[in-house]
Enzyme design. Structure first.
Site, short mmCIF file in Angstrom:
data_model
loop_
_atom_site.label_atom_id
_atom_site.label_comp_id
_atom_site.label_asym_id
_atom_site.label_seq_id
_atom_site.Cartn_x
_atom_site.Cartn_y
_atom_site.Cartn_z
N GLY A 80 0.85 -1.20 0.00
CA GLY A 80 0.00 0.00 0.00
C GLY A 80 0.87 1.24 0.00
N THR A 124 -2.54 1.65 12.06
CA THR A 124 -3.85 2.01 11.51
C THR A 124 -4.72 2.81 12.47
OG1 THR A 124 -3.75 -0.05 10.28
CG2 THR A 124 -5.91 1.04 10.40
N GLU A 125 -5.32 3.87 11.93
CA GLU A 125 -6.24 4.70 12.70
C GLU A 125 -7.67 4.38 12.30
OE1 GLU A 125 -5.57 8.89 12.15
OE2 GLU A 125 -7.31 9.44 13.38
N TYR A 145 6.61 13.71 18.75
CA TYR A 145 7.74 14.18 17.94
C TYR A 145 8.24 15.50 18.52
CZ TYR A 145 5.30 11.15 14.55
OH TYR A 145 4.63 10.13 13.93
N GLU A 147 -3.15 12.40 27.63
CA GLU A 147 -4.14 13.36 27.16
C GLU A 147 -5.47 13.06 27.81
OE1 GLU A 147 -3.72 12.62 22.94
OE2 GLU A 147 -5.37 11.22 22.91
N HIS A 163 -8.54 12.17 18.38
CA HIS A 163 -8.34 10.77 18.76
C HIS A 163 -9.65 10.19 19.29
CE1 HIS A 163 -3.79 11.52 19.59
NE2 HIS A 163 -4.03 11.30 18.32
#
Lengths: 287, 379
Positions: A18, A99-100, A161, A211, A249
């Protein structure tokens, strides 16, 4: 030393043909990760990246042929649960799912099954793992971190990051960075990562990035109080997030009065964690 | 995604949960006709996606079709908590002896669905959970095995439901679980589940919330989305695959990544500003997507400054810069822009933006302070 991934990791990429899978496989290989095989059902027998990496039809054949011990998943959300079941059944010891958007009921089934098999999962909806100078499994940009003694565990992607970059700016290196992902039901959680960092001789400090949503940070705080001897610095995103709204999220939502940033910060501080006001403050809070 | 009462009950009914006879109406005349067909007393219920409909006068009992028509006309002209009532459900009125609660939701901490019952129905379960948590009986459902018969019996016994109703209760519990499972719900609740004067069980009110991530396998359910509950900009954002939530402040935010987007809002607040929105442009955002994000942010009239914070990993800084410039040409914004680009191709991105009249920043803290100053007009 480090945790979860290192030079000995022999990696399979599920969904290697992919767009995302191929792009990030190239980045992983450039970083020095030992990618031994790819899997795309129906494309077995092909080769990718200048004919260096063989593609197999199934994880089972890929693992038997190459002796892989870890797998990273880049398949679309609707196939992600199947990919995780397949990797677990093929005997892979570590599964990292990037994967989300995986449905939560799928994740409940996957997690229940993987727990029974004793397979470790990281993710889904996560940036993966980075052991600077050794290997990266996933999508964390390799050049933003240097080897060192700070273990990083985070529910976020780019925020992680940001923290790695801030650490590098002051010359602080990282043992391993673990992105556990932003979904309400996932594999490895804060406590799992904290326990591994506590036992890892290379890690001397831990940075925990949480979070809003759920109570994992509160549980991590209780664990830190009881079991951690290494100093922990924290940051919690979402102090200005309105309740009842999902902040990108799937797991980042304040519901029925639980999951508030303020409660998490309080719990962490009570456990002796120094909590940063903004991410760039983190390096200065490390001893 | 939340479903209306009538939609939730229809789904429950498909899985064998008994619901009152009734239909949904968009006009008072339709409501009258439904009441005539049903005969006898009916309940006219506003269909809006908020709690507290009863207290707001959005649920009324009618003794005749004419009264149903009058009440429907009143309710259809109402706004409840800011939402217009576009439909009413006209249900046969039940003869209620007792109200109980039955619901399923995901227990994040336990990583499995939990079915809950309480002898006190008709009130908000969150309220019961706060005041008298011992009155809520719970069973966790193994996601690989499903709800077992004994678990439903445990719930029935736990809430002291008379034994004569156990069988029917078990069937309803199983039906609710199947509805939950097959629809990929994150909440399915019957509140109240009533024991009628005729000694039967009946689900008189229902509520469902579906997992947005699972809608790809339920195109029929996805069509049920009620757009009234979302701001126009949020609907527009979804078309472009952007995650956007409007807030009350005046500093627009455009960020890649949800965690970093929340953090950017927090840092604005930390330095004395108020964020106007949450916006995650996602990974690998193209120039086209960035331009759409820009238009959406600037459609909010409160905007006094915009903070763009991009950490280039997968997303390339030069691509984002090109998106910003393309959108600038199109939208011609008056608000000052503060841009911070770090990571992959950041240098190229900064060069591209230097030509435009933009404020640049090195760190997030610096960017936030500059945006706060710009919003106050002090730049």
């Amino acid at each position: 030393m480090s945790i979860l991934v290192d030079k000995n990791t022999r990696l399979i990429v599920q969904g290697i043909t992919g767009r995302e899978g191929l792009f990030h496989t190239q980045k992983m290989v450039e970083y020095g990760t030992n990618v031994v095989a790819g899997v795309t059902p129906g494309k077995g027998g092909e080769w990718v990246l200048d004919d260096k990496i063989p593609v197999f039809d199934s994880v089972k054949i890929a693992r038997e042929t190459t002796g892989a011990n870890a797998s990273v998943i880049f398949v679309p959300a609707r196939f992600a649960a199947d990919a995780m079941f397949e990797a677990a059944d093929a005997g892979v010891e570590l599964i990292v799912c990037i994967t989300e958007g995986v449905p939560v009921l799928d994740m409940m089934r996957v997690r229940s099954y993987l727990d029974q098999k004793g397979v470790r999962l990281v993710g889904p909806n996560c940036p993966g793992l980075l052991t600077p100078g050794e290997a990266k499994v996933g999508i964390i940009p390799g050049e933003i971190a240097i080897p060192g003694d700070v273990g990083v565990v985070s529910r976020s992607g780019t925020l992680t990051y940001e923290v790695l970059y801030a650490l590098k700016q002051v010359g602080r290196g990282v043992s391993t960075c673990v992105g556990i992902g932003g979904d309400p039901v996932n594999g490895t959680n804060f406590i799992d990562a904290l326990r591994m960092f506590e036992e890892d001789p290379q890690t001397n400090y831990v940075v925990l990035i949480g979070e809003i949503g759920g109570t994992d940070e509160e549980k991590a705080a209780a664990f830190i109080k009881e079991h951690m001897t290494k100093p922990v610095v924290g940051f919690i995103a979402g102090q200005t997030a309105p309740p009842g709204k999902r902040m990108g999220h799937a797991g980042a939502i304040v519901e029925g009065g639980t999951g508030l940033a303020a409660d998490k910060i309080k719990a962490l501080e009570a456990a002796g964690v120094r909590v940063a006001k903004h991410p760039e403050e983190i390096p200065s809070l490390l001893p | 995604m939340k479903l209306h009462e009538y939609q939730s009950k229809q789904i429950f009914s498909q899985y064998g949960v008994p619901i009152p006879k009734g239909r949904v109406a968009a006009t008072a005349a339709e409501a009258k006709q439904i009441a005539e067909e049903l005969g006898g007393r009916v309940v006219v219920k506003s269909q809006v996606l908020v709690g507290g409909r009863g207290k707001a006068g959005g649920i009324r009992l009618a003794k005749s079709p004419e009264e149903a028509e009058d009440l429907a006309a009143q309710i259809l002209s109402m706004e409840i908590k800011g939402l217009p009532v576009r439909k009413v459900l006209v249900d046969e009125a039940a003869n209620i002896e007792k109200e109980i609660y039955l619901g399923i939701t995901n227990d994040r901490a336990a990583r499995r669905p939990v079915m809950m019952a309480s002898a006190e129905g008709g009130v908000e379960i969150e309220e019961v959970a706060r005041q008298t948590p011992e009155k809520i009986i719970k069973v966790h459902i193994d996601p690989l095995l499903g709800l077992q018969g004994y678990q439903a019996r445990d719930l029935a016994a736990g809430i002291d439901l008379p034994r004569e109703h156990w069988r029917a209760f078990g069937q309803i519990a199983q039906g609710l679980w199947q509805a939950y499972l097959k629809s990929d719900a994150t909440l399915a609740e019957i509140n109240p589940l009533v024991i009628t004067a005729e000694n039967t069980l009946l689900a008189v009110d229902g509520k469902m919330v579906l997992d947005d991530n699972a809608l790809f396998r339920h195109p029929d359910l996805a069509e049920m989305r009620d757009l009234d509950v979302e701001a126009e900009a949020e609907i527009e954002a979804r078309k472009y695959g952007l995650s956007y939530i409007q807030l009350d402040g005046n500093i627009g935010c455009m960020v890649n990544g949800a965690g970093l987007a929340m953090t950017t809002m927090d840092v604005i607040k930390l330095f004395g500003g108020e964020p106007a929105n949450f916006l995650d442009i996602g990974g690998g955002a193209s120039a086209e997507k960035v331009a759409a994000a820009f238009r959406i942010i600037l459609s909010d009239p409160k905007i006094k400054a915009v903070l763009i914070n991009i950490f280039g990993g997968i997303t390339r800084g030069d691509e984002v810069a090109r998106g910003i410039l393309a959108a600038m040409e199109e939208v011609q914004p008056e608000a000052p822009m503060v841009v911070r680009i770090v990571g992959t191709n950041a240098e190229e991105g900064r060069k591209l933006l230097a030509e435009a009249d933009m404020i640049t920043a090195e760190t997030l803290a610096d960017a936030a302070q500059k945006a706060v100053a710009a919003a106050k007009g002090g730049n």
